[in-house]
Every structure is written in structure tokens, then in C-alpha cells.
Design an enzyme around this catalytic site. Structure first.
Site, PDB file in Angstrom:
ATOM      1  N   ALA A  10       2.229   6.646 -10.291  1.00  0.00           N
ATOM      2  CA  ALA A  10       2.653   5.241 -10.262  1.00  0.00           C
ATOM      3  C   ALA A  10       3.892   4.979 -11.107  1.00  0.00           C
ATOM      4  CB  ALA A  10       1.504   4.359 -10.729  1.00  0.00           C
ATOM      5  N   ALA A  11       3.877   5.415 -12.357  1.00  0.00           N
ATOM      6  CA  ALA A  11       4.975   5.092 -13.266  1.00  0.00           C
ATOM      7  C   ALA A  11       6.270   5.807 -12.882  1.00  0.00           C
ATOM      8  CB  ALA A  11       4.587   5.448 -14.705  1.00  0.00           C
ATOM      9  N   SER A  38       2.421   9.570  -5.983  1.00  0.00           N
ATOM     10  CA  SER A  38       2.234   8.138  -5.741  1.00  0.00           C
ATOM     11  C   SER A  38       0.873   7.846  -5.117  1.00  0.00           C
ATOM     12  CB  SER A  38       3.358   7.620  -4.823  1.00  0.00           C
ATOM     13  OG  SER A  38       3.385   6.214  -4.800  1.00  0.00           O
ATOM     14  N   CYS A  42      -7.297   4.604  -7.965  1.00  0.00           N
ATOM     15  CA  CYS A  42      -8.487   3.757  -7.929  1.00  0.00           C
ATOM     16  C   CYS A  42      -9.269   3.916  -6.632  1.00  0.00           C
ATOM     17  CB  CYS A  42      -8.094   2.297  -8.118  1.00  0.00           C
ATOM     18  SG  CYS A  42      -7.351   1.961  -9.741  1.00  0.00           S
TER      19      CYS A  42
END
Length: 445
Positions: A10-11, A38, A42
């Protein structure tokens, strides 16, 4: 400008996308040691449980997508071994070929994330014992279940992932072992006790204040000698920030053990930025160092890092640790400070706990339990915890917004919230929170 990014979840990918928007001519390379980028972390429990049916749904964006849309080179199965700050170089190993090479940078982003904490337990390296952090872990667990059809399982740890797994092991008899005195340790004890009691009624066995001392092929043995049957073991004992590279390079670490950064995600080296689960943030309430390994935080801090290293002015404004998770037919979430956390931070607190329904019972309304915390001196709302069957996220987001804006409890009662019988009650549970906190602060009945 030549930009190198370490990590492509994500980051890292958020940093790459923002940097590209700001600097169309920059050369951007992302190195990722895993095979997937990416990915939706969750969603991993729900792939195991079968709700997410296709692995591709977990990682919808691949290397080709980032090359096509952003002109960013993403190299998977490439591990960065070291950073040479003096010469602005990184050493990389191609994990497929074994080749080791170097690359230079003008600006460097470390988005190395976090890794599962794996306690040192005899037998933890057996084939029926798993951690759950990436897509490969989820695939391995699902394949093991399909192949071996385990009848019973033990989950070590009762954080979000551990509790989410309860509904994603259908047909398997599950026990949860937690070293702390309560499950869901981020919550206050009274809220955690209510959640545990409800889940026990649904057949889940919890063993709190217990540690697993040994894992055999058929079970786990806890301190005290009791053995639980376990043909499958999932270790969900939390995560730790990946800071090895940063430490080797001499970057400053923060009070929480993650990488120290300023509000623009700049590390102690002006040419290196850190974001995501490896970076330290700060509390939007107290201003003190904080570490929240959340996907939402990773995306925000990644975007800020990508903006700042290309001359932008975005800054981070603090974390509330807002999070929600689904456990069986319930949801539980919290934002801001717990009562325990607020007292530890030195606040003189008032707390209320109340139960309402999320909407009219004729439209399926069910109980919603809320605990809220306020500061007696300033009357500011400091935190809220919500457990229920519907509308948990809706109320939680209202509390998060009010805490962010430093609202007082008096303002909760006056909020003009959406109402219709299928969605809410005329006087919303949020309004009740405000009314009860005002009474508690004013010592009215």
C-alpha cells in the site's frame, strides 16, 4: 530525478503514484521481495473462508498495470540488501536468479512494512502451522484446509486477524489462545469482556492469560499442561516493523521501534523517506509517538512521502488508530483513546457506556453497544469503542471526525445526522453518547 522505492504494497505503490503525478519525467523504480504487489491484506481471511474466490481479487494491480498507467518499473522478487547513504546507492538481490547488483538514487523511500511476530515455541516450524500476512500465506492456508480437512484448529492471538479468522474456518472446531488477560487487547476490558462473552455463546473457546509452550502434530500444549487438539494452527500474535535496513544504514528509530519521520515522512536522512507499517506516526490527540500498522495509514503516509520527495507540501496530521473488523455476525471498532489509554496519557476522564439499537427493530435493528471517553477539563471527545451487528462503522466514522476536529461532547448532541426508520433511530446512538457524556461531565442524572 531518480527515485527508488523499497516495498510495493500500500505505502510503496501510493508513494510511486503520487511521485509520478508530481514529477512526470522522474525515473521511478520499485523493488519488492514478495511475488505480489499492492495486495488487499484485509481480504486475506476472506480468501481462506471462500468469500473471496479468486486469488486475483486480492492483488488486482500487477507490475504491468503500474508500468502502463504510471510508467513505474516494479521489480518483484527483488530484495534490497543494504543502503549506502554516503554514495546514495542500494544493493539488490534478484531472488530468482541470485544476481546481486547496485542501483543509485536521488531520493529513496523505504516502505518495508511489518512482519508477523512469531514466538519461539517448540514445534512452530511444522507444516500445519501458519502465519497470515501476505497472499502466499493465505493461499497456503486455503490449500492446506482443502487438502487435509482439519477438524480442529487453534488460533494464537486475538487481534483483528485472529478474530476475523473465526468465521473463515467453517466446519472447523476453533479455540483461541491469548497471552493477555483479555481478547482484543486494544479495547477496554469491559468491552472486550462483552465481545468475548457473546462469541463464547456462539461456541468459540477462549483461553486468556495463557501461553502456548509446545506444538505437536496433533495439538498445542499451554502453560499449566493443558493440551488442545489442533490439526491446524494459525499464529496471529501481532506484527513488528521491518526496520533492519534502516538500522543498518544508521537511520534514527522512533520511540515505538519503527523509523522516525517528520510530518512529511522524511527520515533523519534528508534524501530518504519512510512510510507505511515501518514508519512511526503520532497521535492526533496527544501529539505523542504512535505506531498503527493499518492499511489506511499506509496509503496516507505513502501519498505524503511521494508528494514531499517531489517538492510538495502535504503533511501528516496524526493518527487516531481508527479501525473496525468483522467477527462472525458482529462488528467491532474503535477510534481515538481508550479509557485505559486516556488515563495513561494523564487525562481526567469521564466515560459512558450505553446500548441502543442501530435502527428501528421493524427494519432489523439490533443492539449497538458504545463506550465513549471525554476529557473533563476541555470537554473534548477523546475516543469511542463500538460493538454491534449493524451501523458500527457509520457511528465510528462520526466519532473519528468529531475527534479530529477537536469537538466537545456538547456538539455530539446537536449533530444533524441522517434519519429514516430503515437506517437509524430519530435520536441516533451518537446523540445519546453526547447527552450521556454531558450529564456525566455536569454530574446530572
Amino acid at each position: 530525478m531518480k527515485i527508488v522505492i523499497i516495498g510495493a504494497v500500500a505505502a510503496g505503490t501510493s508513494a510511486a503514484a503520487k511521485a509520478r503525478r508530481n514529477a512526470p519525467d522522474a525515473q521511478i523504480t520499485v523493488y519488492e521481495r514478495d511475488t505480489d504487489i499492492s495486495y488487499v491484506g484485509c481480504g486475506l481471511p476472506y480468501y481462506i473462508g471462500g468469500l473471496v474466490t479468486d486469488r486475483a481479487q486480492l492483488a488486482p494491480r500487477d507490475n504491468a498495470f503500474f508500468k502502463r498507467k504510471y510508467g513505474v518499473d516494479v521489480l518483484t522478487r527483488h530484495e534490497v540488501l543494504s543502503m549506502d547513504r554516503a554514495n546514495k546507492m542500494v544493493t539488490i538481490k534478484n531472488l530468482e536468479s541470485g544476481k546481486v547488483f547496485e542501483d543509485s538514487y536521488d531520493k529513496l523511500v523505504t516502505a518495508t512494512g511489518a512482519s508477523p511476530f512469531v514466538p519461539e515455541i517448540p514445534g512452530i516450524d511444522q507444516k500445519h502451522v501458519f502465519v497470515l500476512r501476505n497472499v502466499q500465506n493465505a493461499v497456503a492456508i486455503r490449500e492446506y484446509i482443502e487438502r487435509h480437512r482439519p477438524k480442529n484448529a487453534v488460533i494464537i492471538g486475538s487481534g483483528n486477524i485472529g478474530l476475523e479468522m473465526l468465521e473463515n474456518l467453517p466446519g472447523i472446531d476453533v479455540s483461541v489462545v491469548e497471552a493477555a488477560p483479555q481478547i482484543a487487547t486494544a479495547f477496554d476490558a469491559d468491552m472486550a469482556e462483552m465481545l468475548e462473552s457473546t462469541l463464547r455463546e456462539r461456541g468459540v473457546r477462549f483461553y486468556t492469560s495463557r501461553r502456548v509452550e509446545r506444538i505437536s502434530q496433533t495439538g498445542v500444549t499451554m502453560n499449566g499442561g493443558e493440551t488442545l487438539d489442533a490439526e491446524l494452527v494459525i499464529v496471529a500474535a501481532g506484527v513488528r516493523p521491518n526496520v533492519g535496513l534502516a538500522q543498518q544504514a544508521g537511520l534514527k528509530l522512533g520511540a515505538k521501534g519503527s523509523i522516525w519521520v517528520d510530518k512529511q515522512m522524511r527520515t533523519s536522512d534528508a534524501n530518504i523517506y519512510a512510510c507505511g507499517d515501518c514508519a512511526e506516526t503520532f497521535s492526533a490527540i496527544t501529539g505523542q509517538p504512535a505506531w498503527y500498522p493499518l492499511g489506511s495509514t499506509a496509503n496516507k503516509t505513502g501519498r505524503i512521502a511521494g508528494d514531499a520527495l517531489t517538492g510538495g507540501s502535504l503533511e501528516y496530521h496524526g493518527s487516531l488508530g481508527t479501525g473496525v473488523f468483522k467477527v462472525m455476525d458482529m462488528a467491532a471498532g474503535m477510534t481515538g483513546l481508550s479509557e485505559r489509554g486516556a488515563r495513561a496519557a494523564g487525562y481526567d476522564v469521564a466515560t459512558v457506556r450505553h446500548q441502543n439499537v442501530d435502527k428501528f427493530e421493524e427494519f432489523g435493528g439490533k443492539p449497538l453497544t458504545i463506550k465513549a471517553v471525554a476529557d473533563r477539563k476541555t470537554r473534548r471527545l477523546l475516543g469511542a469503542q463500538v460493538i454491534g451487528y449493524g451501523g458500527v462503522d457509520t457511528r465510528l466514522d462520526v466519532y473519528a471526525a468529531m475527534i479530529t476536529k477537536k469537538a466537545t461532547v456538547d456538539e455530539l448532541e446537536d449533530l444533524d445526522l441522517a434519519y429514516a426508520p430503515p437506517f437509524a433511530t430519530a435520536r441516533d446512538p451518537v446523540h445519546y453518547t453526547g447527552m450521556l457524556l454531558v450529564s456525566a461531565l455536569d454530574r446530572r442524572g
